[in-house]
Scaffold this motif. Structure first.
Motif, PDB file in Angstrom:
ATOM      1  N   LYS A  17       0.814  -1.214   0.000  1.00 38.69           N
ATOM      2  CA  LYS A  17       0.000   0.000   0.000  1.00 38.69           C
ATOM      3  C   LYS A  17       0.851   1.270   0.000  1.00 38.69           C
ATOM      4  O   LYS A  17       0.320   2.353  -0.223  1.00 38.69           O
ATOM      5  CB  LYS A  17      -0.899   0.019   1.234  1.00 38.69           C
ATOM      6  N   VAL A  18       2.137   1.130   0.260  1.00 35.42           N
ATOM      7  CA  VAL A  18       3.017   2.296   0.367  1.00 35.42           C
ATOM      8  C   VAL A  18       3.198   2.950  -0.998  1.00 35.42           C
ATOM      9  O   VAL A  18       3.397   2.265  -2.006  1.00 35.42           O
ATOM     10  CB  VAL A  18       4.394   1.889   0.943  1.00 35.42           C
ATOM     11  N   ALA A  19       3.142   4.266  -1.025  1.00 32.95           N
ATOM     12  CA  ALA A  19       3.409   5.017  -2.258  1.00 32.95           C
ATOM     13  C   ALA A  19       4.919   5.304  -2.292  1.00 32.95           C
ATOM     14  O   ALA A  19       5.392   6.278  -1.709  1.00 32.95           O
ATOM     15  CB  ALA A  19       2.616   6.316  -2.277  1.00 32.95           C
ATOM     16  N   TRP A  20       5.663   4.435  -2.939  1.00 28.91           N
ATOM     17  CA  TRP A  20       7.115   4.555  -2.976  1.00 28.91           C
ATOM     18  C   TRP A  20       7.523   5.692  -3.903  1.00 28.91           C
ATOM     19  O   TRP A  20       6.932   5.893  -4.956  1.00 28.91           O
ATOM     20  CB  TRP A  20       7.735   3.241  -3.474  1.00 28.91           C
ATOM     21  N   PRO A  21       8.558   6.460  -3.523  1.00 30.41           N
ATOM     22  CA  PRO A  21       9.007   7.564  -4.382  1.00 30.41           C
ATOM     23  C   PRO A  21       9.693   7.026  -5.643  1.00 30.41           C
ATOM     24  O   PRO A  21      10.276   5.941  -5.646  1.00 30.41           O
ATOM     25  CB  PRO A  21      10.002   8.321  -3.497  1.00 30.41           C
ATOM     26  N   THR A  22       9.633   7.834  -6.690  1.00 30.13           N
ATOM     27  CA  THR A  22      10.311   7.451  -7.932  1.00 30.13           C
ATOM     28  C   THR A  22      11.801   7.732  -7.788  1.00 30.13           C
ATOM     29  O   THR A  22      12.234   8.423  -6.867  1.00 30.13           O
ATOM     30  CB  THR A  22       9.766   8.267  -9.116  1.00 30.13           C
ATOM     31  N   SER A  23      12.588   7.208  -8.713  1.00 32.42           N
ATOM     32  CA  SER A  23      14.039   7.437  -8.637  1.00 32.42           C
ATOM     33  C   SER A  23      14.359   8.920  -8.812  1.00 32.42           C
ATOM     34  O   SER A  23      15.311   9.429  -8.209  1.00 32.42           O
ATOM     35  CB  SER A  23      14.776   6.598  -9.679  1.00 32.42           C
ATOM     36  N   GLY A  24      13.559   9.624  -9.601  1.00 26.86           N
ATOM     37  CA  GLY A  24      13.769  11.067  -9.761  1.00 26.86           C
ATOM     38  C   GLY A  24      13.519  11.815  -8.460  1.00 26.86           C
ATOM     39  O   GLY A  24      14.276  12.722  -8.095  1.00 26.86           O
ATOM     40  N   GLN A  25      12.465  11.431  -7.747  1.00 23.64           N
ATOM     41  CA  GLN A  25      12.179  12.065  -6.466  1.00 23.64           C
ATOM     42  C   GLN A  25      13.286  11.776  -5.453  1.00 23.64           C
ATOM     43  O   GLN A  25      13.689  12.654  -4.692  1.00 23.64           O
ATOM     44  CB  GLN A  25      10.844  11.566  -5.914  1.00 23.64           C
ATOM     45  N   ILE A  26      13.775  10.552  -5.457  1.00 27.42           N
ATOM     46  CA  ILE A  26      14.854  10.180  -4.535  1.00 27.42           C
ATOM     47  C   ILE A  26      16.091  11.021  -4.822  1.00 27.42           C
ATOM     48  O   ILE A  26      16.747  11.535  -3.901  1.00 27.42           O
ATOM     49  CB  ILE A  26      15.179   8.678  -4.652  1.00 27.42           C
ATOM     50  N   ARG A  27      16.415  11.189  -6.097  1.00 29.58           N
ATOM     51  CA  ARG A  27      17.584  11.975  -6.483  1.00 29.58           C
ATOM     52  C   ARG A  27      17.449  13.422  -6.016  1.00 29.58           C
ATOM     53  O   ARG A  27      18.357  13.988  -5.416  1.00 29.58           O
ATOM     54  CB  ARG A  27      17.763  11.902  -8.005  1.00 29.58           C
ATOM     55  N   VAL A  28      16.288  14.027  -6.274  1.00 29.82           N
ATOM     56  CA  VAL A  28      16.053  15.423  -5.895  1.00 29.82           C
ATOM     57  C   VAL A  28      16.116  15.587  -4.376  1.00 29.82           C
ATOM     58  O   VAL A  28      16.752  16.522  -3.862  1.00 29.82           O
ATOM     59  CB  VAL A  28      14.696  15.911  -6.443  1.00 29.82           C
ATOM     60  N   LEU A  29      15.482  14.701  -3.650  1.00 31.13           N
ATOM     61  CA  LEU A  29      15.476  14.806  -2.198  1.00 31.13           C
ATOM     62  C   LEU A  29      16.865  14.570  -1.599  1.00 31.13           C
ATOM     63  O   LEU A  29      17.230  15.203  -0.604  1.00 31.13           O
ATOM     64  CB  LEU A  29      14.457  13.833  -1.598  1.00 31.13           C
ATOM     65  N   THR A  30      17.644  13.683  -2.212  1.00 27.71           N
ATOM     66  CA  THR A  30      19.007  13.450  -1.741  1.00 27.71           C
ATOM     67  C   THR A  30      19.855  14.698  -1.924  1.00 27.71           C
ATOM     68  O   THR A  30      20.595  15.102  -1.022  1.00 27.71           O
ATOM     69  CB  THR A  30      19.644  12.261  -2.487  1.00 27.71           C
ATOM     70  N   VAL A  31      19.749  15.329  -3.081  1.00 29.81           N
ATOM     71  CA  VAL A  31      20.485  16.574  -3.325  1.00 29.81           C
ATOM     72  C   VAL A  31      20.037  17.649  -2.339  1.00 29.81           C
ATOM     73  O   VAL A  31      20.860  18.388  -1.785  1.00 29.81           O
ATOM     74  CB  VAL A  31      20.304  17.044  -4.790  1.00 29.81           C
ATOM     75  N   SER A  37      22.387  20.289   4.436  1.00 34.55           N
ATOM     76  CA  SER A  37      23.459  19.956   5.374  1.00 34.55           C
ATOM     77  C   SER A  37      24.656  20.875   5.182  1.00 34.55           C
ATOM     78  O   SER A  37      25.271  21.324   6.156  1.00 34.55           O
ATOM     79  CB  SER A  37      23.900  18.503   5.200  1.00 34.55           C
ATOM     80  N   LEU A  38      24.982  21.167   3.942  1.00 36.22           N
ATOM     81  CA  LEU A  38      26.103  22.061   3.649  1.00 36.22           C
ATOM     82  C   LEU A  38      25.820  23.465   4.169  1.00 36.22           C
ATOM     83  O   LEU A  38      26.678  24.093   4.801  1.00 36.22           O
ATOM     84  CB  LEU A  38      26.361  22.089   2.142  1.00 36.22           C
ATOM     85  N   VAL A  39      24.607  23.958   3.937  1.00 40.31           N
ATOM     86  CA  VAL A  39      24.242  25.300   4.402  1.00 40.31           C
ATOM     87  C   VAL A  39      24.298  25.372   5.924  1.00 40.31           C
ATOM     88  O   VAL A  39      24.852  26.323   6.492  1.00 40.31           O
ATOM     89  CB  VAL A  39      22.844  25.692   3.868  1.00 40.31           C
ATOM     90  N   VAL A  40      23.761  24.383   6.598  1.00 37.67           N
ATOM     91  CA  VAL A  40      23.787  24.372   8.062  1.00 37.67           C
ATOM     92  C   VAL A  40      25.229  24.280   8.557  1.00 37.67           C
ATOM     93  O   VAL A  40      25.616  24.953   9.520  1.00 37.67           O
ATOM     94  CB  VAL A  40      22.928  23.219   8.623  1.00 37.67           C
ATOM     95  N   GLY A  41      26.044  23.474   7.908  1.00 36.88           N
ATOM     96  CA  GLY A  41      27.454  23.355   8.289  1.00 36.88           C
ATOM     97  C   GLY A  41      28.192  24.672   8.141  1.00 36.88           C
ATOM     98  O   GLY A  41      28.985  25.055   9.015  1.00 36.88           O
ATOM     99  N   ILE A  42      27.956  25.386   7.046  1.00 42.95           N
ATOM    100  CA  ILE A  42      28.593  26.692   6.835  1.00 42.95           C
ATOM    101  C   ILE A  42      28.108  27.686   7.891  1.00 42.95           C
ATOM    102  O   ILE A  42      28.904  28.454   8.442  1.00 42.95           O
ATOM    103  CB  ILE A  42      28.315  27.200   5.406  1.00 42.95           C
ATOM    104  N   TYR A  43      26.825  27.669   8.197  1.00 42.39           N
ATOM    105  CA  TYR A  43      26.250  28.560   9.208  1.00 42.39           C
ATOM    106  C   TYR A  43      26.900  28.323  10.573  1.00 42.39           C
ATOM    107  O   TYR A  43      27.329  29.266  11.251  1.00 42.39           O
ATOM    108  CB  TYR A  43      24.740  28.326   9.271  1.00 42.39           C
TER     109      TYR A  43
END
Length: 61
Positions: A17-31, A37-43
């Motif tokens: 029943k789970v609506a699994w994300p597409t590979s494109g969504q996974i890529r975008v969310l990973t980026v 994380s980079l922005v918080v680290g710089i801050y």
């Protein structure tokens, strides 16, 4: 043994029943996670360096 079989049967049923994300969504969310994380680290680094320099001015060792 029946309880274990029932558990796995229900677990598989719920996973279908789970609506699994597409590979494109996974890529975008990973980026997005890496960029956030980079922005918080710089801050944090900015404020750490600032407070370190202020403390050096207050208490030169």
């Amino acid at each position: 043994m029946k309880r274990i079989r029932k558990f796995f049967s229900e677990a598989i049923s719920e996973l279908r029943k789970v609506a699994w994300p597409t590979s494109g969504q996974i890529r975008v969310l990973t980026v997005l996670v890496f960029v956030a994380s980079l922005v918080v680290g710089i801050y944090i680094t900015f404020w750490d360096l600032l407070f370190t320099e202020v403390l050096k001015l207050i208490n030169p060792a």
